[in-house]
Every structure is written in structure tokens, then in C-alpha cells.
Design a protein around this motif. Structure first.
Motif, PDB file in Angstrom:
ATOM      1  N   ARG A  63       0.751  -1.087  -0.039  1.00 41.06           N
ATOM      2  CA  ARG A  63       0.099  -0.161  -0.114  1.00 41.06           C
ATOM      3  C   ARG A  63       0.992   1.368   0.231  1.00 41.06           C
ATOM      4  NH1 ARG A  63      -5.246   0.861   0.759  1.00 41.06           N
ATOM      5  NH2 ARG A  63      -5.309  -1.472   1.212  1.00 41.06           N
ATOM      6  N   SER A  64       1.856   1.340   0.945  1.00 39.82           N
ATOM      7  CA  SER A  64       2.556   2.492   0.840  1.00 39.82           C
ATOM      8  C   SER A  64       3.597   2.565  -0.415  1.00 39.82           C
ATOM      9  CB  SER A  64       3.828   2.541   2.199  1.00 39.82           C
ATOM     10  OG  SER A  64       4.685   1.123   2.359  1.00 39.82           O
ATOM     11  N   THR A  65       4.004   1.516  -0.894  1.00 38.44           N
ATOM     12  CA  THR A  65       4.865   1.358  -2.094  1.00 38.44           C
ATOM     13  C   THR A  65       4.047   2.020  -3.257  1.00 38.44           C
ATOM     14  OG1 THR A  65       6.088  -0.238  -1.231  1.00 38.44           O
ATOM     15  CG2 THR A  65       6.374   0.103  -3.472  1.00 38.44           C
ATOM     16  N   ILE A  66       2.707   1.551  -3.388  1.00 39.13           N
ATOM     17  CA  ILE A  66       2.181   2.111  -4.414  1.00 39.13           C
ATOM     18  C   ILE A  66       1.766   3.471  -4.229  1.00 39.13           C
ATOM     19  CG2 ILE A  66      -0.504   1.997  -5.426  1.00 39.13           C
ATOM     20  CD1 ILE A  66      -0.133  -1.000  -4.912  1.00 39.13           C
ATOM     21  N   ARG A  67       1.448   3.998  -2.925  1.00 43.08           N
ATOM     22  CA  ARG A  67       1.218   5.346  -2.800  1.00 43.08           C
ATOM     23  C   ARG A  67       2.620   6.079  -3.291  1.00 43.08           C
ATOM     24  NH1 ARG A  67       0.992   5.280   2.523  1.00 43.08           N
ATOM     25  NH2 ARG A  67      -1.270   4.806   2.508  1.00 43.08           N
ATOM     26  N   THR A  68       3.797   5.345  -3.119  1.00 40.53           N
ATOM     27  CA  THR A  68       4.964   6.170  -3.544  1.00 40.53           C
ATOM     28  C   THR A  68       5.020   6.211  -5.149  1.00 40.53           C
ATOM     29  OG1 THR A  68       6.419   5.412  -1.667  1.00 40.53           O
ATOM     30  CG2 THR A  68       7.569   6.110  -3.701  1.00 40.53           C
ATOM     31  N   TYR A  69       4.602   5.243  -5.741  1.00 39.79           N
ATOM     32  CA  TYR A  69       4.722   5.155  -7.328  1.00 39.79           C
ATOM     33  C   TYR A  69       3.708   6.444  -7.640  1.00 39.79           C
ATOM     34  CZ  TYR A  69       6.814   0.456  -7.143  1.00 39.79           C
ATOM     35  OH  TYR A  69       7.638  -0.679  -6.852  1.00 39.79           O
ATOM     36  N   VAL A  70       2.528   6.366  -7.028  1.00 36.89           N
ATOM     37  CA  VAL A  70       1.473   7.306  -7.581  1.00 36.89           C
ATOM     38  C   VAL A  70       2.118   8.856  -7.325  1.00 36.89           C
ATOM     39  CG1 VAL A  70      -0.807   8.269  -6.903  1.00 36.89           C
ATOM     40  CG2 VAL A  70      -0.652   5.762  -7.217  1.00 36.89           C
ATOM     41  N   HIS A  71       2.771   8.835  -6.238  1.00 40.66           N
ATOM     42  CA  HIS A  71       3.440  10.172  -5.968  1.00 40.66           C
ATOM     43  C   HIS A  71       4.351  10.579  -6.878  1.00 40.66           C
ATOM     44  CE1 HIS A  71       5.055  13.374  -3.665  1.00 40.66           C
ATOM     45  NE2 HIS A  71       6.153  13.005  -3.965  1.00 40.66           N
ATOM     46  N   ARG A  72       5.093   9.699  -7.388  1.00 38.42           N
ATOM     47  CA  ARG A  72       6.187   9.810  -8.424  1.00 38.42           C
ATOM     48  C   ARG A  72       5.490  10.247  -9.782  1.00 38.42           C
ATOM     49  NH1 ARG A  72      10.209   4.962  -6.744  1.00 38.42           N
ATOM     50  NH2 ARG A  72      11.231   5.798  -4.745  1.00 38.42           N
ATOM     51  N   LEU A  73       4.551   9.401  -9.878  1.00 41.74           N
ATOM     52  CA  LEU A  73       3.918   9.437 -11.251  1.00 41.74           C
ATOM     53  C   LEU A  73       3.461  10.952 -11.481  1.00 41.74           C
ATOM     54  CD1 LEU A  73       2.238   6.120 -11.749  1.00 41.74           C
ATOM     55  CD2 LEU A  73       4.180   7.296 -13.270  1.00 41.74           C
ATOM     56  N   GLY A  79       0.083  16.713 -10.969  1.00 45.69           N
ATOM     57  CA  GLY A  79      -0.544  16.418  -9.940  1.00 45.69           C
ATOM     58  C   GLY A  79      -2.170  16.026 -10.040  1.00 45.69           C
ATOM     59  N   SER A  80      -2.633  16.797 -11.005  1.00 46.16           N
ATOM     60  CA  SER A  80      -4.279  16.724 -11.201  1.00 46.16           C
ATOM     61  C   SER A  80      -4.641  15.465 -11.911  1.00 46.16           C
ATOM     62  CB  SER A  80      -4.785  18.048 -11.781  1.00 46.16           C
ATOM     63  OG  SER A  80      -4.101  18.316 -12.860  1.00 46.16           O
ATOM     64  N   VAL A  81      -3.641  14.798 -12.579  1.00 46.33           N
ATOM     65  CA  VAL A  81      -3.844  13.895 -13.776  1.00 46.33           C
ATOM     66  C   VAL A  81      -4.334  12.502 -13.044  1.00 46.33           C
ATOM     67  CG1 VAL A  81      -3.136  12.310 -15.445  1.00 46.33           C
ATOM     68  CG2 VAL A  81      -2.214  14.719 -15.471  1.00 46.33           C
ATOM     69  N   ILE A  82      -3.737  12.323 -11.950  1.00 43.92           N
ATOM     70  CA  ILE A  82      -3.849  10.924 -11.095  1.00 43.92           C
ATOM     71  C   ILE A  82      -4.797  11.284  -9.798  1.00 43.92           C
ATOM     72  CG2 ILE A  82      -3.083   8.992  -9.969  1.00 43.92           C
ATOM     73  CD1 ILE A  82      -0.861   8.783 -11.851  1.00 43.92           C
ATOM     74  N   ALA A  92      -7.910  11.359 -14.186  1.00 47.82           N
ATOM     75  CA  ALA A  92      -8.746  12.321 -14.535  1.00 47.82           C
ATOM     76  C   ALA A  92      -8.370  12.650 -15.908  1.00 47.82           C
ATOM     77  CB  ALA A  92      -8.349  13.671 -13.982  1.00 47.82           C
ATOM     78  N   VAL A  93      -9.313  11.944 -16.816  1.00 50.25           N
ATOM     79  CA  VAL A  93      -9.291  11.654 -18.146  1.00 50.25           C
ATOM     80  C   VAL A  93      -9.508  13.060 -19.363  1.00 50.25           C
ATOM     81  CG1 VAL A  93     -10.027   9.544 -18.145  1.00 50.25           C
ATOM     82  CG2 VAL A  93     -11.751  11.180 -18.682  1.00 50.25           C
ATOM     83  N   GLU A  94      -9.925  14.351 -18.552  1.00 49.51           N
ATOM     84  CA  GLU A  94     -10.057  15.352 -19.441  1.00 49.51           C
ATOM     85  C   GLU A  94      -8.914  15.831 -19.635  1.00 49.51           C
ATOM     86  OE1 GLU A  94     -12.474  19.394 -19.084  1.00 49.51           O
ATOM     87  OE2 GLU A  94     -12.440  18.294 -17.508  1.00 49.51           O
ATOM     88  N   GLY A  95      -8.565  16.134 -20.857  1.00 47.58           N
ATOM     89  CA  GLY A  95      -7.357  16.899 -21.486  1.00 47.58           C
ATOM     90  C   GLY A  95      -6.264  15.801 -21.673  1.00 47.58           C
ATOM     91  N   VAL A  96      -6.537  14.385 -21.301  1.00 49.79           N
ATOM     92  CA  VAL A  96      -5.502  13.362 -21.725  1.00 49.79           C
ATOM     93  C   VAL A  96      -5.881  12.589 -22.745  1.00 49.79           C
ATOM     94  CG1 VAL A  96      -4.384  11.521 -20.645  1.00 49.79           C
ATOM     95  CG2 VAL A  96      -5.213  13.290 -19.110  1.00 49.79           C
ATOM     96  N   LEU A  97      -4.824  12.437 -23.751  1.00 51.63           N
ATOM     97  CA  LEU A  97      -4.991  11.540 -24.880  1.00 51.63           C
ATOM     98  C   LEU A  97      -4.410  10.046 -24.695  1.00 51.63           C
ATOM     99  CD1 LEU A  97      -4.347  13.872 -27.782  1.00 51.63           C
ATOM    100  CD2 LEU A  97      -6.709  13.329 -26.668  1.00 51.63           C
ATOM    101  N   LEU A  98      -5.173   8.856 -25.108  1.00 51.23           N
ATOM    102  CA  LEU A  98      -4.520   7.662 -24.961  1.00 51.23           C
ATOM    103  C   LEU A  98      -5.061   6.802 -26.207  1.00 51.23           C
ATOM    104  CD1 LEU A  98      -3.372   5.409 -23.134  1.00 51.23           C
ATOM    105  CD2 LEU A  98      -5.719   4.701 -22.346  1.00 51.23           C
ATOM    106  N   ASP A  99      -4.005   6.332 -26.495  1.00 55.24           N
ATOM    107  CA  ASP A  99      -4.084   5.646 -27.937  1.00 55.24           C
ATOM    108  C   ASP A  99      -4.986   4.579 -27.905  1.00 55.24           C
ATOM    109  OD1 ASP A  99      -2.501   3.733 -26.603  1.00 55.24           O
ATOM    110  OD2 ASP A  99      -1.173   3.525 -27.965  1.00 55.24           O
ATOM    111  N   VAL A 100      -5.274   3.668 -26.928  1.00 53.54           N
ATOM    112  CA  VAL A 100      -6.100   2.678 -26.762  1.00 53.54           C
ATOM    113  C   VAL A 100      -7.638   3.213 -26.904  1.00 53.54           C
ATOM    114  CG1 VAL A 100      -7.147   0.852 -25.194  1.00 53.54           C
ATOM    115  CG2 VAL A 100      -4.488   1.290 -25.452  1.00 53.54           C
ATOM    116  N   VAL A 101      -7.889   4.472 -26.327  1.00 54.47           N
ATOM    117  CA  VAL A 101      -8.931   5.057 -26.311  1.00 54.47           C
ATOM    118  C   VAL A 101      -9.267   5.717 -27.817  1.00 54.47           C
ATOM    119  CG1 VAL A 101     -10.526   6.985 -25.398  1.00 54.47           C
ATOM    120  CG2 VAL A 101      -8.940   5.790 -23.849  1.00 54.47           C
TER     121      VAL A 101
END
Length: 953
Positions: A63-73, A79-82, A92-101
Motif C-alpha cells: 500500500r505504501s509502495t503504491i502510494r510512492t509510485y503514484v506520488h512519483r507519477l 498532480g491533477s492527472v491521477i 482524470a481523463v479530461e485533457g488526456v489522450l490515450l492511444d487505446v481510447v
């Protein structure tokens, strides 16, 4: 590249901002990002992320490790994307482009264009999608989750190729796709639709012999690998090529315009999601042996109540609104027994059945059956194959071979498959069709985390009905007139049934069978048996609540079953992992495994990180079991461990808040108890706030069970919190219990602390009685040799005298406490005494000396570790400067206090805001003054503290 934030998963996992590539970090960090991007706006739990990153080897620190990954990402992508959402994280998908989508949007555009008859537009969209999706998805990453998603995306891409080839051939073109088809057939040798398209393309290109060779190779492959023959579509196409059927050269041959008695090659065989979407609806596949599609859904309820949010979620995630069904989707409805999973699944399935022209299949997997015998996956496969008139050539086929036959038969069809009452993921996985056209909806008491991780299944978790939904449930069963006649009785029935649909159904059936009974009588029966499940008993095992719960309970391992029983001893219906480990007396890592088993069975579910909750009626069932199966000594030992967990944690939390070094000494906690160590003031306050109701219940339980030491020690350990959170009524009750318990055991120090607590509780309403309690505590501390306790009591007495306006006597008593604190080496106590002496001197018109005292307080290093004392000292600085007209210095003091109180919370914050607003007004800073007063009033109103006395006015 266009400016903005772009991500690519169809290839190596990459990201760009404004055209500049981002460093997405380690493999684990990139997998975390992949999970969130594939969720595309939906919250993803920490457990699902952990399962993708580490699979079965999830570390305790996940849990804490994932929190670290998210913080780094967040630092990399913004900061407003995740965002944190629903106990997990989401993009938060607004303004984000993803090739799969983008890839899937092209498919959607192709569907829309085909529906409008714009075939050329559909072809253009599919060609573009083919190029976007070309290559190895998630390249450079590995692991079961990654491989599953890579396979899923690959199958979607193959579906695009199939759909494109079908449309090109329909338009009389597509010859250039033959080479592409040959390459993909080599990679997907059992995909019959690809073979069919390749054969047709070769034949149209004048390569008849090669087309026939393709059939022969797949015939041998299917015989050797699966023991089956090619499907009817391939067989028919093979025959038509042999006779050089001129109809094969017609550009419209793939459109189902032929009469039913003139079957066409490829008619409904091997359609992918894209092919199904961009082609006309097909007839029943040729050669299957049934005259109509199966329609096996059970009867729907004539009146369905509630679950609107869940219904909408299923519709949005599984069939994509009013368009066609999503391709190759798996949905899971999970929840505890009696929550209405099957009812919702059947109701929803009836509403979307028309989107699945090849049939609707329903199989009860009996995962939690009354007889305890779950259906073998092979039997379920045979049952479904039988619905299509297909019987395996070899009755001894193993699961792998039978599943391969099953997928081959179902790959061509657009089916709705409802798998009800699944026990675990292993029971479901062999039943997933290979083709992407079908939709599978699974219900289970288990969370089926393995299935979700492997397939990306959409999950809907059912909780209790809301009060409004439950009342509507009863109205539909008993009639509006009867419900309207006794609204209070209806509310009682809803409350005592806990919003559980099965419980409400049992009660409604009982009331419906006795139309002459008042509903208040039914409510009284429920209330009279609120400590048992007797009121929800029924002669029908399918609706008897104990029986329904028992099916889940009996499926547990022995250690998990023991934990389920002991958890009924928890105060309330939620608990932490540490409290659960303390109850059962097992190591934390073992307890986590058992809790995951309970969570998977929907008995105790993880409602927040490291916190598990249980429905009231399930907890009641556990309480009955613990009384029947665990002897009194085991229950008492478990309660002792639990009390020690809470006592030692509350003690540590209060020590963190008060900063006091020398408190009474707790005996060591018993073996198996695992206290929590708050690492900061914020975590200490958060724990006390969250666990406060449980602590109150435990004090009563300790008192009733003879744990007298725990009574007064827990009571003392929450006193500071109660005072600052303004729980003064509770404080008086608790301290009286503590005093009575200490007296029964003749515990002198316990009585001293309890008398001190009674002094706090009585201070406002009965100041004279408060003084008597405090003086008694001073005497008892003296008899017990507790100098620090006595010093605090002197300061407490000083505070009472201050409140009466006896400032000189207040200083005298506080100086006695100051001497004892200095003698005992208690710096926080020393700072407290100096603070109080300084405040009393201000009332006597002195300012310079008190300010020196306050500076001395703040200079003591330990004071910084005592937030309430530090804030109080800054308030005193503000007050002293306010009294001498130095408003700038006064505002500075109050601002420091407000900043600290914002972190610690409690009733002191609005009072300090009142002080600050008053000084701002005196300085002419009217807007800031209004803002401070408005904030203070809002806090008082929200917290119910509107009767707080004026502060320093």
C-alpha cells in the motif's frame, strides 16, 4: 505531435507532455500507470494495482509502495492527472489522450458509419485503427496482468482485421489484405473466422488450391489438438470452393440477404466484435443443430426496486449505453449472501437480452449451494454446449480440450451468458468464450479478484439498500396503504433488517401472510429478537437467513472461520487489520491473508485501506457462532488482547498529542495484542476520531467483564481528545465509570486519575464539585507517590481558580505544580505551568513578564511536540499583545495558533478564529475579520458547538 498530455500503450508504454517524452520510471511504476490508464476514469483499488504489480507475491508494504509510485507519477505527469477516488486511484481523463481510447473510438466510429450505410467511411476508420493498434501492446513489460491485457488488446486488433477484411470483401476489394491475413492466421491458428476470410481472399485472388490447403491444415489441426471438426462456416465455404460456386465472387455475399434455406459461407461464423458491429445481424449459424437461440433467463421480478446506480453502472460498462453490446466483456456482481445479486443480474439481463440475437444462457454454478456441492466447470460446459445441440465426440475429454471445443462453438455467436453463484475464479475461467462477441455476467459472494485481474472484468459490489429503497421494497410487497398507515413501524423494520433485501423479503412474507397484524407487531418481534436471527428464520432453507449465511461460512478455511466468529467481539461493525490480528492472536501477515479470504467471501469487506466492515446481521450471525463454538475462556482471552490493542494505541495517541513524557506506566500488553503507533499528530488525531465510538463501547465492555484497570486507563487515554473535540457529556459518563471501577479494585492511582477526569467533566456545570474532585485527586496522587500526576492536578486546580477570577490563588497553585514538574524533569508540564501563570498575570495587568514566560515555553524543545500546548501558548502571546494594544504582534500569535488548530482540529479552532477576527477588526482589516468570524461560525454550526462560551472577549 499535438500539445498536451499523451500516453501510448499500443507498443512500449510511453508518455509525452507538449511533445516532450516523459520518464515514467521503473517497471512497477509503469505497470501502476498502465492499470490506471486502462481503467480510464474509473477508480482502481490499491489491491487491484498490487495484484497487477506483484501478482501472488504482494509485499506487506504494498500500500505504501503504491502510494510512492503514484506520488512519483504525479510529479511526472501532473498532480491533477491521477486523483484519489473511492479508496483507490483514477486517471482524470479530461485533457488526456490515450492511444487505446483512440483505437476504440475508431471502432465506435466504424460501427456508427456502418449503421448509416457509409461503408467507405467504416473502412477508412477500420484501416486507421488497424495501423494504430499494430505492434506488440505494452512492449517491454511482463507479468500475468500485462500478458492478459496484451492478449486482450491483440484480440481486439485481430477483430479489427476481421471486420476490415469482411467489409473490403463486401465492397469487392480487399485483395491486399490476404498477406496480412496469412501472417495473422499463423499466429492465431484456431481462429476459424480468420481462416474463412483467408480462404475467401485466396479464392477471389485466383488461388483456389491455396484456399483449399488452408482448410485442410485447419482440419488436421482441429482434429489433432481438440478432437473436433471445423465449424459449419468453414465446412460450407470449403464445399462451395470445391464446386467453384459463382456466388463466392459476388461482392455482397457476406451480407445476409439470402433466404434461410440457402445458407451462405461465413453466415454468423467467427464474428468478432467489429465484424458483428459493421455487418448486418446474422441468422442462427449453419449446422449447429438448433432451430432457435436458447432463452434460459429465469423469470424477472414483476416489480424491481432500487439498485438504479448499479443498474446504470452495468449498462454503461458492459453494453455501452444504447448502442451495441461491448465486445468480449466480463461483468461481476458480488456481495454478501442475501444482497440480491441474482435478482439484479436477471433483471438487467432481461433488459439487454435483445442485443444478443444468438441467445441468453443461464447456469447456476451452485458455488454456495445449500448442499455444498459446487458445479464442476466441465459439467457447466456440457450444459451450455447442450443448449446449442453440440455434444463432445469424446466423453472423457479433459477440461482444457472441452474448454477449447466450447470456445470454438461459442466464438461465432453473440451471446449473453449469466453464470450465477460462482464459488471462485477457477470455476469461471474455463467458461469464458474465446470469441469477443459474447458478454458474460457472473454473480458471486466472492470478489473473484483472479478473474478481474486476468480479464479486466467490470465489478459491481452490492451493498445494503438505502432507507428509501428499503421502504419502497416493503411498499411493493405489502401495499402502499398498509405502509402509509404505520410509517414508524416501517422505519423500525427497515432499520432492524439492515437494508438487506433477503431479510426484508422474509419479514415482508411474514407480514403478508398475516394481513390482520399491525406492522408495529412485526417490528416489535424484530426488536425483541435483535440479539439473534430468530426473526429472520424460515422453513425454506433458501430464504432462512442463518442458512444463507452458513453457505458462505462453511466455505471458509478453519482459521478464517475462527476469525469470522471472533470478529463479532469487535465493537461496532468495522475494524482494522491490527485489531483483527489482536483478536485472533496471530501475526499480522497471517491475519491479512485470512481477512482477504473473508473479503473475497463478502463476509467482512475492506471498506477503506486496512479497514474491514461487516453488515449488522452478519455480525449478529457471527456472535451466535462464537457463543456456540468458542468457549468462554477463549472469548475472554480474545477480548483481553483486543482491549490491550485499543488501550495501548489510545495511550500512544494521547502521548503524541500531549507531548507529555511522564505519564502513568502501562503494563506490557498480552501476547498476541498488536497496538498501533501513530507516527504523527495528524495520524494520532485521525485514529482517535475514527475509533472514538469503539473506545466508548469497549469501556463499557471492560466494565461489564471485570477488566477494571482497562476502564480507567482507556478513560484517561481519551480524555484529552474528548476535551478538545467537545465530547463533554461522554466525558462525564466515562469518568464516572472509571471512578467506580477504580474504587471497586481499590486502585489509588486509578481513582486519582478518575477524580481528575471528573474535575474536567464537572468544571462548567458544577464548578464547586469539580474543585472537590481535583483536591481529592491531589491527595490520592500524593498517597501514591505520583508527583507528575499531582503537578498536573495542581495546574488543573489553578485553571478552576482562574475561571472563578481568583488569579492570585491560581498563580499560587500553579507554582506548586511548576516546582513538582521541574523536580520530576517534565519539560512539557513545566511549559504548561509557565503558560498558565503568564495568563493569570495578564489578568492582573502585567504583560512583559508573561510574554517572557511564553517565549520561555516556546523555547523548550519538547513543547514543539505538544501541539495543543504550543497553540495555547501562541494564543496567550496573542492575548497579551492584544491587551496592550500591539495588534500586529497579537495577530501573529493568533495566526500561529489557528495554523496548529487546523491540523489538530477540535473546539479550539473556532475560538482562536474568534480571537483573530476580533484583532483583525481592531486593525481595520475588516474583510479578513469577517472571513475569520464566518469560518468560526461555520465550524460551530457544523459541529453542533453553537453553545461554546465567548473566548477572551
Amino acid at each position: 505531435m499535438e500539445p498536451g498530455l499523451h500516453f501510448s500503450l499500443l507498443g512500449p508504454v510511453r508518455g509525452w507532455r507538449d511533445g516532450v517524452e516523459l520518464d515514467l520510471g521503473s517497471r512497477q511504476q509503469r505497470v501502476t500507470l498502465v492499470v490506471l490508464l486502462l481503467g480510464w476514469g474509473r477508480p482502481v483499488s490499491v489491491e487491484d494495482i498490487a495484484g497487477a504489480v506483484w501478482e501472488e507475491a504482494v509485499p506487506p508494504t504494498a500500500r505504501s509502495t503504491i502510494r510512492t509510485y503514484v506520488h512519483r507519477l504525479r510529479r511526472v505527469v501532473g498532480g491533477s492527472v491521477i486523483v484519489s477516488r473511492g479508496g483507490g486511484y483514477a486517471v482524470a481523463v479530461e485533457g488526456v489522450l490515450l492511444d487505446v481510447v483512440g483505437f476504440r473510438r475508431l471502432l465506435s466510429d466504424a460501427v456508427a458509419a456502418r449503421g448509416r450505410g457509409e461503408l467507405a467511411v467504416a473502412v477508412r476508420c477500420l484501416r486507421e485503427a488497424l495501423e494504430v493498434g499494430r505492434g506488440e501492446a505494452l512492449a517491454g513489460l511482463s507479468g500475468r496482468f500485462v500478458e492478459g491485457q496484451r492478449l486482450r488488446l491483440r484480440q481486439e486488433w485481430v477483430g479489427v482485421l476481421e471486420g476490415l477484411a469482411g467489409l473490403e470483401f463486401e465492397l469487392g476489394d480487399g485483395g491486399e489484405l490476404v498477406g496480412e491475413l496469412e501472417g495473422v492466421v499463423a499466429e492465431e491458428p484456431l481462429r476459424e473466422r480468420l481462416r474463412e476470410l483467408l480462404m475467401l481472399g485466396l479464392y477471389r485472388s485466383g488461388r483456389q488450391a491455396e484456399a483449399l490447403a488452408v482448410f485442410e491444415r485447419v482440419r488436421v489441426l482441429l482434429r489433432d489438438e481438440l478432437g473436433v471438426d471445423p465449424g459449419p462456416g468453414l465446412r460450407e465455404l470449403h464445399q462451395r470452393i470445391l464446386i467453384a460456386d459463382p456466388g463466392l465472387l459476388a461482392p455482397t455475399h457476406l451480407i445476409d440477404h439470402t433466404p434461410a434455406d440457402e445458407p451462405v459461407a461465413g453466415d454468423g461464423v467467427g464474428e468478432t466484435a467489429t465484424q458483428a458491429a459493421v455487418s448486418e445481424p446474422s441468422a442462427t449459424p449453419v449446422g449447429v443443430g438448433v432451430t432457435r437461440a436458447p432463452a434460459q433467463l429465469p423469470i424477472d421480478l414483476p416489480v424491481f426496486v432500487g439498485r438504479q446506480e448499479e443498474f446504470t453502472s452495468l449498462r454503461g460498462s458492459l453494453v455501452g449505453g444504447e448502442g451495441g453490446a461491448s465486445a468480449g466483456v466480463v461483468g461481476v456482481i458480488c456481495g454478501m449472501g442475501g444482497m440480491g445479486k441474482t435478482t439484479l443480474a436477471v433483471h438487467w439481463a432481461h433488459r439487454v437480452a435483445d442485443r444478443f440475437p444468438d441467445g441468453q444462457v443461464f447456469v447456476n454454478l451452485r458455488g454456495f449451494d445449500v448442499n455444498g456441492a459446487a458445479m464442476d466447470p466441465m459439467d457447466a460446459i456440457r450444459e451450455i454446449l447442450d443448449a446449442f445441440g453440440v455434444a463432445p465426440q469424446d466423453s472423457s475429454m479433459n477440461v482444457a480440450s472441452l474448454s477449447a471445443l466450447y470456445r470454438t462453438v461459442l466464438a461465432e455467436r453473440k451471446l449473453l451468458i449469466v453464470l450465477d453463484n460462482a464459488r471462485d475464479s477457477e470455476q469461471v475461467v474455463p467458461l469464458l468464450p474465446g470469441g469477443p462477441n459474447s458478454l458474460v455476467l457472473v454473480t458471486s459472494r466472492s470478489r473473484l479478484s483472479g478473474l478481474v485481474a486476468a480479464t479486466g472484468a467490470r465489478t459491481v459490489v452490492l451493498d445494503a439498500l438505502s432507507i428509501v429503497e428499503a421502504q419502497e421494497f416493503l411498499r411493493c410487497r405489502l401495499g402502499a396503504e398498509r405502509i402509509a398507515a404505520e410509517p414508524e413501524a416501517v422505519r423500525d423494520i427497515v432499520t432492524l433488517s439492515g437494508g438487506l433485501p433477503l431479510a426484508l423479503a422474509v419479514v415482508a412474507a411474514h407480514a403478508a401472510g398475516r394481513p390482520g397484524f399491525m406492522l408495529s407487531t412485526v417490528g416489535d418481534e424484530l426488536s425483541a429478537s435483535r440479539d439473534s436471527l430468530d426473526a429472520f428464520a424460515d422453513v425454506d432453507g433458501l430464504t432462512d437467513l442463518r442458512a444463507v449465511f452458513s453457505w458462505s461460512y462453511r466455505a471458509l478455511s478453519a482459521p478464517a472461520a475462527r476469525l469470522f466468529r471472533l470478529l463479532a467481539l469487535c465493537p461496532g461493525t468495522s475494524t482494522t487489520v491490527l485489531a483483527a490480528a489482536s483478536l485472533i492472536g496471530l501475526p499480522l501477515r497471517v491475519t491479512k491473508v485470512l481477512l482477504r479470504e473473508l473479503d473475497s467471501a463478502s463476509l467482512w469487506v475492506e471498506s477503506a485501506p486496512s479497514r474491514y466492515s461487516c453488515h449488522d446481521l452478519l455480525r449478529l450471525y457471527g456472535a451466535e457462532l462464537v457463543q456456540d463454538e468458542d468457549d468462554e475462556s477463549e472469548q475472554r482471552a480474545a477480548l483481553h488482547r483486543l482491549l490491550d490493542h485499543y488501550l495501548h494505541t489510545a495511550y500512544r495517541a494521547t502521548k503524541k498529542l500531549s507531548g507529555t513524557r511522564n505519564m502513568f506506566t502501562l503494563p506490557d500488553f498480552v501476547d498476541g495484542a498488536l497496538p498501533y503507533e501513530p507516527v504523527s499528530i495528524e495520524t494520532a488525531m485521525a485514529w482517535l476520531t475514527l475509533e472514538y465510538p469503539a473506545l466508548l463501547m469497549l469501556i463499557n465492555w471492560a466494565d461489564a467483564s471485570g477488566f477494571t484497570r482497562h476502564v480507567w486507563q482507556i478513560a484517561w487515554s481519551i480524555r484529552l481528545f474528548q476535551t478538545h473535540a467537545f465530547h463533554m457529556r461522554d466525558l462525564g459518563v466515562v469518568q464516572q465509570l472509571a471512578l467506580d471501577a477504580a474504587r471497586r479494585s481499590d486502585d489509588q492511582i486509578g481513582m486519582a486519575y478518575a477524580h481528575s477526569g471528573m474535575g474536567v467533566a464537572k468544571s462548567k456545570a458544577e464548578p464547586k464539585v469539580a474543585m472537590e474532585h481535583i483536591r481529592e485527586s491531589i491527595a490520592l496522587y500524593g498517597n501514591g507517590g505520583d508527583d507528575v500526576g499531582m503537578a498536573f492536578a495542581y495546574c488543573q486546580l489553578s485553571g478552576e481558580l482562574y475561571g472563578r477570577g481568583d488569579y492570585v490563588d491560581s498563580i499560587t497553585e500553579c507554582e506548586r505544580g511548576l516546582a513538582l514538574f521541574r523536580s520530576a524533569g517534565e519539560p512539557v508540564g513545566e511549559a504548561l505551568a509557565l503558560n498558565q501563570i503568564g495568563e493569570a498575570k495578564i489578568k492582573l495587568g502585567q504583560y512583559e513578564e508573561p510574554l517572557a514566560y511564553f517565549r520561555q515555553c516556546l523555547a523548550i524543545p519538547e513543547t514543539a511536540e505538544a501541539p495543543y500546548l504550543t497553540a495555547s501558548t501562541w494564543e496567550a502571546v496573542g492575548y497579551a499583545n492584544e491587551q496592550r494594544g500591539h495588534y500586529s504582534e497579537s495577530a501573529d500569535g493568533y495566526e500561529h495558533a489557528v495554523a496548529i488548530y487546523r491540523k489538530t482540529g477540535g473546539r479550539s479552532l473556532p475560538l482562536a478564529l474568534d480571537d483573530l477576527g476580533r484583532v483583525y477588526a481592531a486593525m481595520g482589516r475588516n474583510e479578513e475579520a469577517d472571513a475569520a468570524i464566518d469560518e468560526s461560525n461555520a465550524i460551530k454550526t457544523k459541529s453542533g458547538w453553537t453553545d461554546l462560551p465567548p473566548h477572551r472577549a
